[in-house]
Design a protein around this motif. Sequence first.
Motif: not given
Length: 396
Positions: A1-4, A21-22
Amino acid sequence: MEAKNIKYDCTRGTVSNRSDEGELSCGFNGGCCKLSVFDWMCGIPDADSADLFEVRFKNTRKLYFKNDTGIQIHVGDIVVVEAVNGHDVGIVTLKGPIMRRQLKRNDINQETYEFKKIYRKARVLDIERWQEAIAREHKTMIRSRQIAASLNLNMKIGDVEFQGDGTKAIFYYIADERVDFRQLIRQFAEEFKIRIEMRQIGARQEAGLIGGIGVCGQELCCARYMSDFQSITTQAARSQDLSLNPQKLAGQCSKLKCCINYEAAAYLDAQTNIPYVREPLDTLDGPAFLVKTDTLKGVMWFSYEQNSMTNMFPLDASKVKEIIKLNARGIKVESLLPVASEKSPEFVTAVGDDSISRFDEKHKGGGNNNRRKKTVNLKHNHNQNQGGRNENNKKA
């Protein structure tokens, strides 16, 4: 999980994240919920309130619903609930026996109130549509302000809240007088293609919607727990001997602070024991003038110098009442100045050996001079010794 990819929505208390993946996931974040309630009755079984839930929407808007579907719903779940037209999406913030106290606090009779239904837990499609409606709110608010200004309406649109299905929006506005916004609603409907609901709020309610930090360093009371706002007057500030400075008495809503009323009742009750001093107290030393009053302690401060705060002395409120009664009969009381207590002689040892400071140097300046004298004497002795050695060498 990216912070952005993480988005925090403090207006609704959610944290959303979209994966690579959206896929969109949305969760509850209780740390930024306005009007949050601590459930101190959590875990206590109660059959009467087992199917009642408090659902939170944007900012301070909360409603109460009933779950007749039999689905297990917990605090923090995102649910789809019944609305007047269509459906709405909100977050469950309370359940269990605490609900009965919450309903009583909001003057809701559990037996006669018509609770709307909880349809289901929100699916991915429901959350997607909900987030799309939320994304439209800010642009809609800016555009609605422009339309209201073009119609020369004396009103301010403070916030816009979209319904979960995106088919309706609530426009919160502030106005000092009655506003005819029939033309405004028609233009809103043509511009945004949704159903319009106009809801008037006050300045204190707007501060609760926005939130913030007060001068006390804590969250605003109107955003933390206050839901009903009482009228506040400057008389409450006068009863507490507060400075009538508008900049200090006004809150972030530009109205008198709600906390002025918190202790006003205690001060008004304490003032019943404080006598009203119309004129100076007659004493043998002269008139004693009232300078200030400590209402809660029941102490009144007087001075023999008029319009001066020097040489003040305290008097109990009960004693002041007695003096006023004696003065009314033409009797002057004795001096009100406190009697100076005699100081007891301090114990001094005859021998100074017990002093812990006996080894300290008494004069720092003299110490430097003594050091200089010592260095001069050492140089003089060194020169004498050197001259004696030279004479001995010559004789040899």
